[in-house]
Design a protein around this motif. Structure first.
Motif, mmCIF file in Angstrom:
data_model
loop_
_atom_site.group_PDB
_atom_site.id
_atom_site.type_symbol
_atom_site.label_atom_id
_atom_site.label_comp_id
_atom_site.label_asym_id
_atom_site.label_seq_id
_atom_site.Cartn_x
_atom_site.Cartn_y
_atom_site.Cartn_z
ATOM 1 N N LEU A 21 31.398 44.272 29.595
ATOM 2 C CA LEU A 21 32.375 43.789 30.587
ATOM 3 C C LEU A 21 33.101 42.558 30.065
ATOM 4 O O LEU A 21 34.302 42.412 30.265
ATOM 5 C CB LEU A 21 31.667 43.451 31.897
ATOM 6 N N LYS A 22 32.364 41.702 29.352
ATOM 7 C CA LYS A 22 32.960 40.472 28.811
ATOM 8 C C LYS A 22 34.115 40.841 27.878
ATOM 9 O O LYS A 22 35.162 40.201 27.899
ATOM 10 C CB LYS A 22 31.890 39.684 28.059
ATOM 11 N N GLY A 23 33.846 41.924 27.105
ATOM 12 C CA GLY A 23 34.882 42.394 26.170
ATOM 13 C C GLY A 23 36.122 42.867 26.907
ATOM 14 O O GLY A 23 37.222 42.768 26.396
ATOM 15 N N LYS A 24 35.902 43.355 28.118
ATOM 16 C CA LYS A 24 37.045 43.926 28.860
ATOM 17 C C LYS A 24 37.824 42.865 29.642
ATOM 18 O O LYS A 24 38.896 43.129 30.154
ATOM 19 C CB LYS A 24 36.527 44.977 29.850
ATOM 20 N N LEU A 25 37.252 41.661 29.801
ATOM 21 C CA LEU A 25 37.895 40.627 30.649
ATOM 22 C C LEU A 25 39.174 40.095 29.996
ATOM 23 O O LEU A 25 39.236 39.939 28.784
ATOM 24 C CB LEU A 25 36.931 39.458 30.848
ATOM 25 N N PHE B 171 37.082 43.909 36.858
ATOM 26 C CA PHE B 171 36.150 43.550 35.769
ATOM 27 C C PHE B 171 35.532 42.172 36.033
ATOM 28 O O PHE B 171 34.335 41.982 35.863
ATOM 29 C CB PHE B 171 36.865 43.511 34.418
ATOM 30 N N GLN B 172 36.360 41.257 36.469
ATOM 31 C CA GLN B 172 35.867 39.899 36.723
ATOM 32 C C GLN B 172 34.788 39.942 37.798
ATOM 33 O O GLN B 172 33.713 39.369 37.646
ATOM 34 C CB GLN B 172 37.051 39.007 37.161
ATOM 35 N N GLN B 173 35.095 40.718 38.865
ATOM 36 C CA GLN B 173 34.154 40.810 39.999
ATOM 37 C C GLN B 173 32.857 41.436 39.504
ATOM 38 O O GLN B 173 31.763 40.926 39.790
ATOM 39 C CB GLN B 173 34.798 41.687 41.095
ATOM 40 N N ASN C 137 30.785 39.151 37.400
ATOM 41 C CA ASN C 137 30.056 38.165 38.220
ATOM 42 C C ASN C 137 28.830 38.805 38.848
ATOM 43 O O ASN C 137 27.726 38.245 38.812
ATOM 44 C CB ASN C 137 30.953 37.596 39.323
ATOM 45 N N ASP C 138 29.026 40.058 39.398
ATOM 46 C CA ASP C 138 27.929 40.751 40.089
ATOM 47 C C ASP C 138 26.782 40.992 39.111
ATOM 48 O O ASP C 138 25.625 40.692 39.425
ATOM 49 C CB ASP C 138 28.399 42.106 40.640
ATOM 50 N N VAL C 139 27.113 41.569 37.923
ATOM 51 C CA VAL C 139 26.071 41.930 36.955
ATOM 52 C C VAL C 139 25.331 40.679 36.493
ATOM 53 O O VAL C 139 24.101 40.673 36.401
ATOM 54 C CB VAL C 139 26.679 42.677 35.755
ATOM 55 N N SER C 140 26.080 39.633 36.248
ATOM 56 C CA SER C 140 25.468 38.392 35.791
ATOM 57 C C SER C 140 24.470 37.880 36.840
ATOM 58 O O SER C 140 23.334 37.521 36.508
ATOM 59 C CB SER C 140 26.599 37.413 35.540
#
Ligand code: ATP
Ligand code: MG
Length: 915
Positions: free
Chosen positions: A185-189, A749-751, A754-757
């Motif tokens: 996800l970080k890669g996609k942000l 992606f941002q949301q 945050n959720d996964v983290s």
């Protein structure tokens, strides 16, 4: 779980055992090897396939083909049974009773399926079963001897906290998965602010495009109205233009038609004028034309007379020639006939000559053949003669009497002599063979005689004074006499054998020489037959030679005859030659007569010609009378000139006549053209009137066209701009949509990130709670005092000289006595058993509020002294912590404690249960 029934068929020493278990204490007693432990092993095998054997086959009773274990038990108020059966393979099945009185229904089959089902029903696995429930023979102190890690694991299992450990372990891959997802996800942000700014700009752009689009649509509408109006006027004007142009075209074409008609009129008039002139000329030429036939007749008659005169001359010449040829024939007739006679004789003689020549040629060939033939006969005769003398020599060489040989003169004689000699030799060979056989037979008899003497001679050497034949006693002299007699007989026979053998050798040699002679004579006899045939053949050839000689005898006569005929022919030919000239002249004259025809015929032709000439002379006379310009002495040239002039005039006259024939048709044409001209003038007037009446105005029309083009151009310009704007708007809409989606995605992606983290943090927190040092430790530590309490209570029952017992964090046991504290390595074997049992029972007691209902103990009293045994027995008797205890023991005392006593004995190697 409470065990209710166990059935063992061919399981180790049990052939067919059925045991019913109840709640309370079941005590299994029996001698060593009776099959007690096997009963507990049966339960363990049914539940978890656990057994002490190396392989399942070891569990099948000796000599049995198959094995079956069936275990009945209840759990949570439901009744189950497990069946493990081994035939070729092991099959496992589990069944459940639907109600207390109902039937068992099949739940599942298969090792894995059954193991899963048991784990679900009982919530224990094989480890737990072996450590807490089934305490095997000799393994009672195992619990206290385990390593700290094993112990921790086991205690964890017993306390049910192993699931926390499992959860701790299982959480790790889950957390790793989420961490992977987080880095993805970080890669996609990415930052969406720039996109949002761009989006606003594009939206503004889209609005201005829409405004311009509306404006253009309005313009198009206006220009469209103007286009419609002008195109209506254009259509009307074009209709008028079309009519006007059609009439103008009509006028031009009608005027063309009129001018063509007037042209035609002039041409026809000219032709009519020419015809009138021609009519005048015809009238002038007519008188010349009538003269032409007269002149032609004159010319024809003159020419015919000339030709006829020519013919008359030719015929007269022919008649003269015929007379001359007739004279020649009469002069040469005699010699001509002589010639024919000689000629015929010559051809006859030629025929004879030819046949004689042929005969002579045949004879020459015969003579040549005769030479070859003679040579062949000579060769054959020599060959036969040679053979004959050789054969006679051979007969003589092989022993035939010289007188007989000398008397042989022909093939029959030699053949008979040879055959007789052959028969004689064959008889000789047979006789000699018979002699040899008889001599050999004699040799066999002599050999037998020797043998008949040798045995008694031998016996006489060995035995004293006994006759070897009659066994009567004999004196020394008699013995010597007998020995001499036998020796002489042997010698005589040996001599006879050698004589006979020599005779056989000589006879054989003799016989062989006769056999050789026989073979030679046999070959000779075959050759004689062959040469006899050759001799016969030679005879027939000599006969043929005689025939040839006879034929050749007439040769001289024939050649003389031929000479005579050749001479005769030469004479006849010279006779014929002397008449040759007359013969040729005669033939020529005869041939000429045939060509010239008969004199009578020629005379008739002469008469005819004279008549024709007369006729032509009278017709010439008549023509001259008709035309004064003609006379009999007019020259040929002049006559020709006049005729040619008349022919030319005649041709002219005929042409003009043909031309004049069309006069009526020209007149009719002229009338018709005049009528058409009138009609055309009328038509032109009508068209001109119509053109004058038309409303079409060229100037007006051009103005309309100009305006129409202008509106069309405007319409196209607006339309093109509109489609361009629409295209741009469409692109912008797509762009706006893309941007919106991108912005939404970035926000999403941002949301998600945050959720996964947050979730990972939560899971890590939970995992740390589940760790060994987390709740696990807490649970172990919470249970520990309780377990320690129960263990201590059980331990106290044994009345050891220890005052206290503690369990540390690692569940290591320490006991305190008068000498101070002792760890497990320090206590005695029996004390260790008591402590271990107390610990197991302590754990079981602590856990028994639901989890464990039963315990299987195999020889718990072993290693304990009598008083301790007694104490343990009392302890077990009084224990009511578990609803079911199954104890295997040798202790008769324990029998008293039993609610159910199960006696096991073994008869003939087969265990039996007596309840
Ligand atoms: N496959 C088999 N077929 C027949 N007999 C067997 C087989 N396997 C083992 N046995 C026998 O079964 C007998 C029962 O052994 P088991 O361990 O049950 O005896 P036990 O009653 O517990 O004796 P102990 O008091 O000595 O412990 C043994 O004598 C053993 O030889
Ligand atoms: Mg045993």
């Amino acid at each position: 779980m409470i065990f209710t029934k166990l059935k063992l068929i061919n399981f180790k020493s049990h052939e067919n055992t059925i045991i019913k278990f109840d709640k309370g204490i079941s005590v299994i007693v029996g001698e060593n090897g009776a099959g007690k432990s096997t009963i507990l092993e049966g339960i363990s095998f049914a539940l978890f396939k656990q057994h002490t054997g190396k392989k399942i086959d070891d569990l099948v009773r000796n000599n049995a083909q198959s094995m079956l274990v069936e275990l009945g038990f209840t759990s949570n108020g439901r009744q189950y049974k497990i069946i493990r059966e081994k035939k070729s393979n092991l099959t496992s099945s589990i069944y459940k009773k639907t109600s207390a009185d109902g039937d068992y229904v099949h739940i599942c089959s298969g090792d894995k399926e059954v193991a899963n089902e048991i784990r679900q029903i009982l919530d224990i696995d094989s480890d737990l079963f072996l450590n807490a429930i089934y305490i095997r023979q000799g393994e009672i102190s195992e619990l206290v001897d385990k390593t700290p890690a094993e112990k921790k694991k086991l205690i964890g299992k017993l306390l049910g906290i192993d699931s926390l450990e499992k959860a701790w372990n299982n959480l790790l891959p889950l957390i790793t998965d989420y961490e992977n997802e987080l880095s993805e996800l970080k890669g996609k942000l990415y930052n969406s602010d720039e996109l949002k700014e761009n989006l606003e700009k594009k939206k503004d752009e889209l609005n201005s495009l829409k405004e311009r689009g509306h404006e253009l649509e309005k313009n198009i509408e206006e220009v469209n109205e103007l286009r419609d109006e002008i195109s209506e006027s254009k259509r009307n004007m074009e209709r008028e233009k079309e009519i006007y142009e059609a009439q103008s075209n009509n006028l031009i074409s009608e005027e063309k038609t009129l001018s063509k008609l007037e042209n035609d009129k002039r041409t026809v008039q000219d032709d009519l004028d020419k015809i009138n002139n021609a009519e005048e000329e015809i009238e002038r030429l007519e008188k010349y034309v009538s003269k032409l036939d007269t002149y032609l007749d004159f010319e024809k008659s003159v020419t015919s007379i000339q030709n006829l005169k020519e013919k008359e001359k030719e015929i007269n010449e022919k008649i003269d020639s015929i007379n001359r040829q007739k004279e020649i024939i009469a002069d040469n007739k005699e010699n001509y006939n002589k010639f024919l006679v000689s000629d015929e004789e010559i051809s006859k003689l030629d025929e004879q000559k030819l046949s004689l020549e042929k005969e002579l040629a045949t004879m020459a060939k015969l003579e040549k053949d005769k030479k070859d033939f003679l040579k062949q006969i000579e060769d054959e005769r020599n060959d036969i003669d040679n053979f004959f003398s050789r054969a006679k020599e051979k007969l003589h060489d092989n022993g035939l009497d010289q007188d007989i040989v000398a008397g042989i003169d022909n093939f029959t004689q030699i053949e008979n002599a040879t055959n007789d000699f052959l028969d004689e030799t064959s008889t000789k060979i047979k006789d000699l063979g018979k002699d040899i056989i008889s001599k050999n037979e004699d040799i066999v008899v002599f050999k037998q005689n020797i043998k008949a003497c040798e045995r008694p001679l031998e016996e006489l050497g060995e035995i004293d004074n006994k006759c070897p034949v009659c066994q009567s006693d004999i004196d020394e002299n008699k013995k010597k006499e007998l020995v001499d007699q036998y020796s002489n007989d042997i010698e005589t026979n040996k001599r006879l054998i050698s004589e006979n053998e020599e005779a056989v050798r000589l006879l054989t040699k003799n016989k062989e020489s006769f056999e050789e002679k026989y073979d030679i004579l046999l070959d000779l006899s075959k050759n004689i037959i062959e040469y006899k045939q050759k001799f016969n053949h030679l005879q027939s050839e000599i006969y043929k030679l005689n025939e040839i000689d006879e034929k050749l005898e007439s040769k001289e006569y024939i050649s003389n005859k031929l000479g005579e005929i050749i001479l005769l022919i030469a004479n006849k030919k010279s006779e014929r030659e002397s008449c040759q000239e007359s013969y040729d002249l005669y033939n020529q004259a005869q041939g000429a007569l045939e060509v010239l025809g008969s004199v009578t015929e020629l005379q008739y032709q002469l008469n005819q010609i004279n008549n024709e000439i007369d006729n032509h002379v009278s017709s010439i006379k008549w023509v001259i009378e008709q035309d004064p310009h003609l006379s009999g002495d007019i020259s040929e040239e002049e006559l020709q000139d006049r005729i040619n002039d008349l022919k030319q005039k005649n041709e002219e006259f005929n042409q003009l006549k043909g031309f004049v024939k069309n006069k009526q048709s020209y007149l009719t044409q002229l009338d018709s053209i005049k009528e058409d001209i009138g009609m055309s003038i009328n038509q032109i007037d009508i068209i001109k009137n119509k053109i004058n009446a038309s409303v079409y105005d060229e100037e007006k029309y051009e103005q309309i066209i100009y305006r129409s083009d202008m509106y069309e151009r405007r319409y196209n310009t607006f339309n093109n701009e509109l489609s361009e704007i629409k295209g741009r708007a469409r692109e912008t809409i797509v762009y706006v949509k893309d941007l919106t989606e991108k912005i939404e995605k970035a926000d999403k992606f941002q949301q998600e990130y945050n959720d996964v983290s947050d979730y990972i943090n939560l899971l890590n927190h939970i995992r740390s709670l589940y760790s060994k040092n987390g709740i696990q430790k807490d649970l172990r530590n919470i249970s520990r005092p309780l377990i320690q309490k129960y263990t201590k209570e059980f331990f106290n029952e044994f009345n050891f000289n220890y005052s206290d017992l503690t369990l540390d964090e690692e569940y290591d046991v320490t006991v305190y006595g008068p000498e101070g504290k002792s760890s497990m390595s320090m206590v005695s074997g029996g004390e260790k058993i008591a402590i271990a049992l107390a610990l197991r029972l302590g754990i079981t007691q602590a856990m028994s509020n639901g989890e464990l209902d039963t315990i299987l103990l195999d020889e718990p009293t072993i290693h304990l002294d009598n008083s301790r045994k007694h104490e343990l027995i009392n302890l077990l008797k009084e224990m009511s912590l578990l609803p079911q205890m199954i104890i295997v023991t040798h202790e008769a005392q324990l029998e008293n404690a039993a609610d159910n006593l199960i006696k096991v004995e073994k008869v003939n190697g087969i265990s039996n249960v007596i309840v």
